[in-house]
Design a protein around this motif. Structure first.
Motif, PDB file in Angstrom:
ATOM      1  N   LEU A 297       0.811  -1.196   0.263  1.00 24.01           N
ATOM      2  CA  LEU A 297      -0.051   0.018  -0.110  1.00 24.01           C
ATOM      3  C   LEU A 297       0.758   1.079   0.092  1.00 24.01           C
ATOM      4  N   SER A 298       0.383   2.223  -0.694  1.00 18.48           N
ATOM      5  CA  SER A 298       1.222   3.723  -0.677  1.00 18.48           C
ATOM      6  C   SER A 298       0.242   4.792  -0.511  1.00 18.48           C
ATOM      7  N   ASP A 299       0.696   5.417   0.633  1.00 16.45           N
ATOM      8  CA  ASP A 299      -0.215   6.661   0.967  1.00 16.45           C
ATOM      9  C   ASP A 299       0.801   7.739   1.390  1.00 16.45           C
ATOM     10  N   ALA A 300      -0.111   8.797   2.278  1.00 12.80           N
ATOM     11  CA  ALA A 300       0.862   9.787   2.824  1.00 12.80           C
ATOM     12  C   ALA A 300       1.935   9.391   4.002  1.00 12.80           C
ATOM     13  N   ARG A 301       1.282   8.248   4.733  1.00 11.41           N
ATOM     14  CA  ARG A 301       2.017   7.681   5.751  1.00 11.41           C
ATOM     15  C   ARG A 301       3.348   6.619   5.182  1.00 11.41           C
ATOM     16  N   GLN A 302       2.915   5.921   4.379  1.00 15.26           N
ATOM     17  CA  GLN A 302       3.779   4.733   3.794  1.00 15.26           C
ATOM     18  C   GLN A 302       3.918   5.079   2.382  1.00 15.26           C
ATOM     19  N   HIS A 303       4.838   5.959   1.979  1.00 18.19           N
ATOM     20  CA  HIS A 303       4.920   6.071   0.425  1.00 18.19           C
ATOM     21  C   HIS A 303       6.118   5.262  -0.044  1.00 18.19           C
ATOM     22  N   CYS A 304       5.581   4.447  -1.332  1.00 22.46           N
ATOM     23  CA  CYS A 304       6.486   3.491  -1.832  1.00 22.46           C
ATOM     24  C   CYS A 304       6.547   3.949  -3.479  1.00 22.46           C
ATOM     25  N   ALA A 305       7.392   3.585  -3.987  1.00 23.35           N
ATOM     26  CA  ALA A 305       7.893   3.688  -5.344  1.00 23.35           C
ATOM     27  C   ALA A 305       8.645   2.533  -6.015  1.00 23.35           C
ATOM     28  N   VAL A 306       8.711   2.431  -7.108  1.00 23.73           N
ATOM     29  CA  VAL A 306       9.216   1.246  -7.928  1.00 23.73           C
ATOM     30  C   VAL A 306      10.488   1.880  -8.288  1.00 23.73           C
ATOM     31  N   ALA A 307      11.611   1.152  -8.119  1.00 16.78           N
ATOM     32  CA  ALA A 307      13.158   1.538  -8.522  1.00 16.78           C
ATOM     33  C   ALA A 307      13.565   0.319  -9.010  1.00 16.78           C
ATOM     34  N   GLU A 308      13.645   0.205 -10.404  1.00 17.05           N
ATOM     35  CA  GLU A 308      14.037  -0.751 -11.097  1.00 17.05           C
ATOM     36  C   GLU A 308      13.103  -2.128 -10.874  1.00 17.05           C
ATOM     37  N   ARG A 309      13.637  -3.087 -10.448  1.00 16.38           N
ATOM     38  CA  ARG A 309      12.864  -4.295 -10.118  1.00 16.38           C
ATOM     39  C   ARG A 309      12.453  -4.292  -8.611  1.00 16.38           C
ATOM     40  N   ASP A 310      12.980  -3.325  -7.786  1.00 15.48           N
ATOM     41  CA  ASP A 310      12.693  -3.241  -6.447  1.00 15.48           C
ATOM     42  C   ASP A 310      11.729  -2.050  -6.053  1.00 15.48           C
ATOM     43  N   VAL A 311      11.069  -2.181  -4.746  1.00 18.82           N
ATOM     44  CA  VAL A 311      10.213  -1.048  -4.358  1.00 18.82           C
ATOM     45  C   VAL A 311      10.960  -0.400  -3.169  1.00 18.82           C
ATOM     46  N   VAL A 312      11.020   0.841  -3.229  1.00 20.57           N
ATOM     47  CA  VAL A 312      11.461   1.643  -2.032  1.00 20.57           C
ATOM     48  C   VAL A 312      10.478   2.410  -1.281  1.00 20.57           C
ATOM     49  N   CYS A 313      10.267   2.143   0.021  1.00 14.95           N
ATOM     50  CA  CYS A 313       9.351   2.783   0.815  1.00 14.95           C
ATOM     51  C   CYS A 313       9.817   3.614   1.929  1.00 14.95           C
ATOM     52  N   GLU A 314       9.124   4.665   2.270  1.00 15.85           N
ATOM     53  CA  GLU A 314       9.449   5.614   3.492  1.00 15.85           C
ATOM     54  C   GLU A 314       7.961   5.436   4.247  1.00 15.85           C
ATOM     55  N   ILE A 315       8.215   5.162   5.549  1.00 16.63           N
ATOM     56  CA  ILE A 315       7.173   5.449   6.550  1.00 16.63           C
ATOM     57  C   ILE A 315       7.649   6.513   7.655  1.00 16.63           C
ATOM     58  N   ASP A 316       6.640   7.360   7.701  1.00 17.90           N
ATOM     59  CA  ASP A 316       6.599   8.596   8.730  1.00 17.90           C
ATOM     60  C   ASP A 316       5.461   8.290   9.661  1.00 17.90           C
ATOM     61  N   ALA A 317       5.908   7.798  10.936  1.00 15.53           N
ATOM     62  CA  ALA A 317       5.051   7.524  11.749  1.00 15.53           C
ATOM     63  C   ALA A 317       3.779   8.582  12.156  1.00 15.53           C
ATOM     64  N   ALA A 318       4.437   9.863  11.724  1.00 12.59           N
ATOM     65  CA  ALA A 318       3.714  11.037  12.313  1.00 12.59           C
ATOM     66  C   ALA A 318       2.422  11.453  11.618  1.00 12.59           C
ATOM     67  N   ARG A 319       2.727  10.785  10.276  1.00  7.70           N
ATOM     68  CA  ARG A 319       1.609  11.214   9.334  1.00  7.70           C
ATOM     69  C   ARG A 319       0.412  10.164   9.182  1.00  7.70           C
TER      70      ARG A 319
END
Length: 487
Positions: A297-319
């Motif tokens: 899942l990807s949204d404001a709290r957990q933002h994910c983007a495809v990087a070649e064959r992998d997926v990079v995600c950032e999670i900000d618990a405050a959001r």
């Protein structure tokens, strides 16, 4: 049970069969010119047993029997029993099913009994005049009735191993069936294809390879000329099934009692070092899913983007995730989150008292759960089961939390994914919730008593019903994570 769990007793190394199945199965040459085809009245062997191996450990057995019934009908008797360890606790799962069908295996009536640890559920109903009607009873409470229109022939999920036999085992044939699944309490489309005629050292003689697809799950069975499923693979080969004698199949009781391995943990754990002394305090996490073949899942709290064959995600618990039009659905009562039950509503009001803001209601409900519901690895069917037992695992805590919050008119939805476990030095599958606060979905973890879930909570799917959770099967056992930053 066969739609979710296929069963067997084979050597443990076969658990890795999914990646190299071709070396265990070989072409058996031309199939018989007359494809095998049997009626329910004349099955060569109307009763059989299997054992159950999951991830290398024997955990149970299944038993199937076809018998004639009054009025030209037939009874399909099924039983599956599982016993294994999870997080140090012994788990029990038992399913008993009785489907009454016509000569084509079309569903007429049914009665199912489910046992999860100490919680029982009964499901019974019938198909009549284009309608499926059934009743659900859990823990001896008053039954809940449901009805659904059916526009075509309906089959029980327990008949999926029989239907190709009734139609004729011919390579290249394909079928579509409308199936009632008692475990998910849903009507689903099942597709079956007879792919090949093969032999193997894993079973005697030759058999027809049949692939079944339903609810996004795939299983492959090999059916011999007698109409028996001599071998079956499910969940990418993690679960395997083969015919056994009754005594051998039931022998799982002794081996399961002796087996102290956490078979679910060893299969599902995603090892990944985390550079934090206390992951429950993590406010930010950046990680990479290595070649996942799918995106979380990807949204404001957990933002994910495809990087070649992998997926990079950032999670900000405050959001918080933005409101996405699902708040109305997140107020509805369901068979697992019974927010309109009078007992739930009375309890919710007593907990909330005069509190009016969603944030204050979250604090009050979490405080009550922390003081009154024990944290134990005990499975339950619903929020009411957790309330009755005053104990539950993470999913049960999330169900009861969601029921209480919805009863307080705070939209709340259930989230399933991964969370970091310092004890196991990796990510384990976990369930928590999201409540709508000030126009955003705040992640809340009732199990950890967190009004804002820490940043190691990786959301994969949302939903509280079994059909919502089936996409998790593609994640479990196939996920690799590299932590890039944590703070």
């Amino acid at each position: 049970m066969k739609t979710r769990t296929v069963s067997a007793l084979v050597p443990a190394f076969l658990i890795s069969i999914s990646g190299c199945a071709s070396q265990y199965f070989r072409d058996a040459g031309a199939p018989p010119p007359e494809p095998p085809r049997h009626s329910l009245a004349a099955l060569p062997q109307p009763e059989y047993w299997t054992g159950v191996v999951f991830n290398g450990a024997k955990v149970g057995f299944s038993h199937t029997r076809v018998a004639p019934a009054a009025g030209g009908l037939y009874e399909l008797h099924g039983e599956a029993v599982l016993r294994f360890r999870f997080l140090g606790f012994e788990k029990r799962v038992q399913v008993r099913s009785l489907d009454t069908v016509d000569e084509r295996a079309r569903l007429v009536r049914f009665a199912y009994h489910y046992l999860l640890d100490d919680t029982e559920q009964d499901l019974s109903g019938e198909v009549r005049d284009g309608k499926l009607s059934y009743r659900i009873s859990t823990a001896n409470r008053a039954s809940e009735s449901k009805e659904q229109a059916v526009a075509e022939d309906l089959y029980p999920s327990g008949a999926l191993g029989l239907l190709p036999v009734l139609e004729g085992l011919s390579v290249g044939k394909s079928f579509q069936w409308l199936v009632f699944n008692g475990e998910t309490q849903s009507i689903d489309r099942a597709e079956q294809r007879i792919l090949a005629y093969e032999a193997s050292d894993l079973f005697a003689g030759s058999a027809y390879k049949v692939q079944t697809d339903m609810l996004g799950l795939h299983s492959t069975m090999w059916i011999d000329a007698r109409g028996l499923p001599v071998f079956e693979l499910g969940m990418n080969g993690i679960i395997v099934s083969a015919l056994e004698e009754e005594r051998t199949a039931k022998g799982y009781l002794a081996s399961a009692a002796l087996n102290k391995d956490d078979v679910l943990v060893s299969w599902s754990l995603v090892k990944a070092p985390l550079p934090l002394a206390d992951p429950r305090q993590a406010r930010y996490l950046r990680f990479m899913l290595l070649d996942p073949g799918r995106s979380p899942l990807s949204d404001a709290r957990q933002h994910c983007a495809v990087a070649e064959r992998d997926v990079v995600c950032e999670i900000d618990a405050a959001r918080a995730a933005a409101e996405d039009g699902t708040s109305t659905a997140a107020l509805l009562s369901s068979s697992t989150v019974q927010s309109r039950d009078p007992m739930i509503r009375r309890l919710a009001q007593s907990i909330a008292g005069q509190r009016t803001s969603p944030a204050d209601k979250i604090d009050a409900v979490l405080d009550w759960l922390e003081k009154n519901i024990r944290k134990e690895a005990v499975d339950t069917f619903s929020a009411l089961d957790v309330l009755d037992a005053r104990r539950g695992e993470c999913q049960g805590h999330a169900y009861l939390y969601a029921a209480l919050m919805r009863a307080l008119d705070v939209p709340t939805r259930v989230v399933n994914g991964l969370v970091y476990s310092p004890e196991y030095a990796g990510f384990l599958y976990h369930t928590w919730a999201e409540s709508l606060v000030d126009g955003g979905w705040r992640a809340v973890d009732p199990t950890f008593n967190q009004t804002r879930a820490d940043a190691t909570h990786i959301a994969l799917v949302r939903g509280e019903n079994l059909t919502d959770l089936t996409p998790l099967v593609e994640w479990v056992g196939n996920t690799r994570i590299k932590v890039l930053e944590a703070r």
